[in-house]
Enzyme design. Structure first.
Site, PDB file in Angstrom:
ATOM      1  N   SER A 320       0.807  -1.218   0.000  1.00  0.00           N
ATOM      2  CA  SER A 320       0.000   0.000   0.000  1.00  0.00           C
ATOM      3  C   SER A 320       0.838   1.264   0.000  1.00  0.00           C
ATOM      4  CB  SER A 320      -0.905   0.029   1.243  1.00  0.00           C
ATOM      5  OG  SER A 320      -1.805  -1.052   1.247  1.00  0.00           O
ATOM      6  N   HIS A 408      -7.438   0.321   6.264  1.00  0.00           N
ATOM      7  CA  HIS A 408      -7.015  -1.053   6.549  1.00  0.00           C
ATOM      8  C   HIS A 408      -7.071  -1.379   8.038  1.00  0.00           C
ATOM      9  CE1 HIS A 408      -6.021  -2.176   2.493  1.00  0.00           C
ATOM     10  NE2 HIS A 408      -5.283  -1.094   2.332  1.00  0.00           N
TER      11      HIS A 408
END
Length: 494
Positions: A320, A408
């Site tokens: 990410s 997340h």
């Protein structure tokens, strides 16, 4: 029998004539609506009077599906043909003239506050809920009668966000409430997108990819190869439009560099040999659905789908970006106290660039990438520790400041690793000095991590990340010699 046949035929003609007349009125209404508003030109006053009449009728008592569909068709035709100035005026009318009736809301609140007993309170709750439903919501729901009405409303909200939501907060909230219901996870269909998918859909993937630009058709084909997967959510009223999609790489180990994942020259792995699934790009495809939660359901559904297809998979992780890190770091580097606490070796490197702020850091990172300077373990350790501090300690309220981290962590993931030079593209350097992170989705921990985050804002961190965080926290402590003089000064002043 012949008489019955004639009766049915005549009835059919009557119904056909009626439907034909309705269709002609609908088409004529749309044509009349379009005629005075060439794209980008300002609507004349008579057209606004017509729009106001259509709004009032749509906000009033329901008078049948056919009439409502005709009205909404005309309103949509007006809107689609208008330029930005008239779109603002169109949205402004909905905001200003069709909100909840304040008097009715106040009465309903008073009735609720004075209600005695559960039955009376339940009735008061119903009246309060009804009073809060604005005429604007009745207008918006009727767009659902048009074949493309849901898509049109999603695009309308995208316009609202683009043109300035501050001017129309009520309209924005009404649209968001509708979309939260209409795009509930139970109504979404998960589909795999592959190279054999329609070209029109593949073109949309290229256009909507928001994390790592798809540079060519060969790049796209590589992302859809046998050791890659792409999944998207679709809605029944927007069947050709992906709402959100995720790109996955099937690999043997947790990936730390996105350029390696995207390298078309890399050999293709037998997906049956993969033990790890890397989620390396999640893109929201519809700007108008901002604020509608779909990503968390997408990841969990994709994990289930992958496990069915590849039972050998053991690890699910992301690679990410850290989109806000450079902005945060640049502000810190403008603080003299912060700069004083940077490790000496790192400070020498930064001073040697002749630049200030994050520009000096980027200069050092760029020199390492190009090979003009040898790798600096001190620079790497400092930057990784600062990135960990940013992700784990910098908050907006109870939530992480970084939007990707917030997503997340709230999903039940843990921060597994900060990767040096994970993304050396211009965008990766601009966002986070090339750093990327792995969030881990450990199936046995997802629910407990999610609950801990929801209740207390607790963030799950891997052991190595905790050590980096400790280093960053330690670096922020004042030297022991520096604390006493200030304390003595404070006592003297008191």
């Amino acid at each position: 029998m012949g008489s019955a046949d004639n009766t049915m035929t005549d009835g059919g003609r009557g119904l056909g004539a009626s439907m034909t007349g309705l269709w002609r009125r609908l088409v004529r209404g749309r044509e009349e609506a379009r005629e005075p508003v060439p794209r980008g030109e300002v609507l004349p006053a008579r057209s606004w009077r017509r729009i106001d009449d259509l709004f009032k009728a749509a906000a009033g008592d329901y008078d049948g599906e056919a009439r409502a569909r005709e009205r909404m068709g005309q309103l949509l035709a007006f809107y689609l043909a208008a330029g930005d100035d008239d779109r603002r005026a169109f949205l402004g009318r909905l905001e200003a003239d069709y909100g909840p009736a304040e008097v009715e809301v106040r009465r309903a609140i008073e009735a609720y506050m004075t209600a005695a007993g559960s039955a009376e309170r339940a009735r008061a709750e119903g009246r309060l809920a009804a009073s809060l439903e604005s005429p604007r919501q009745r207008i918006l729901r009727q767009f659902n009668l048009l074949p493309n009405g849901v898509h049109a409303l999603v695009d309308l909200r995208a316009d609202l966000l683009r043109l300035g939501v501050d001017a129309c907060p009520g309209l924005d909230q009404d649209l968001l409430r509708l979309f939260v219901n209409w795009f509930d996870a139970g109504f979404l269909e998960l589909q795999r997108v592959g190279w054999e998918s329609p070209a029109s859909l593949l073109e949309k993937l290229i256009r909507y990819e928001a994390v790592h630009e798809i540079k060519s058709w060969s790049d796209l084909r590589n992302r859809l190869d046998s050791d890659r997967r792409c999944y998207a959510f679709f809605h029944g009223r927007m069947p050709a439009e992906p709402l959100i999609f995720v790109e996955v790489a099937l690999v043997r180990d947790i990936a730390d560099k996105v350029q390696t994942l995207l390298d078309e020259s890399q050999p293709t792995l037998d997906p049956e040999a993969a033990t790890t699934a890397i989620f390396y790009s999640i893109s929201n495809a519809q700007a108008g659905l901002r604020g509608v939660s779909m990503g968390e359901f997408l990841i969990k559904r994709v994990v289930q789908q992958l496990l069915q297809e590849f039972p050998r998979l053991r690890t699910f992780a992301t690679l990410s970006p850290v989109p806000g890190f450079n902005r945060w770091l640049d502000k810190r580097l403008a603080e003299p106290v912060y700069v004083e606490r940077i490790p000496v070796d790192v400070r020498k490197l930064l001073d040697g660039t002749g630049k200030s702020g994050v520009a000096a850091v980027l200069d050092c990172v760029g020199a390492e990438i190009s090979g003009s300077q040898p790798p600096s373990a001190a620079l790497q350790a400092w930057l990784k520790a600062e990135c960990t501090y940013y992700l784990a300690r910098e908050k907006s309220g109870r939530h992480p400041l970084d939007p990707v981290g917030r997503f997340h962590f709230s999903n039940g993931a843990s921060l597994g690793r900060v990767n040096w030079l994970g993304d050396v593209s211009a965008r990766g350097l601009r966002q986070s000095c090339g750093l990327m992170v792995n969030y881990l989705y450990k199936l046995k921990d997802i629910e407990s991590n999610h609950q801990a985050y929801a209740r207390e804002g607790t963030l799950a961190l891997a052991f190595d990340v905790e050590r980096q965080l400790e280093a960053a926290v330690e670096a922020r402590k004042e030297p022991r010699a520096g604390r006493a003089p200030r304390a003595r000064k404070a006592r003297a002043e008191s």
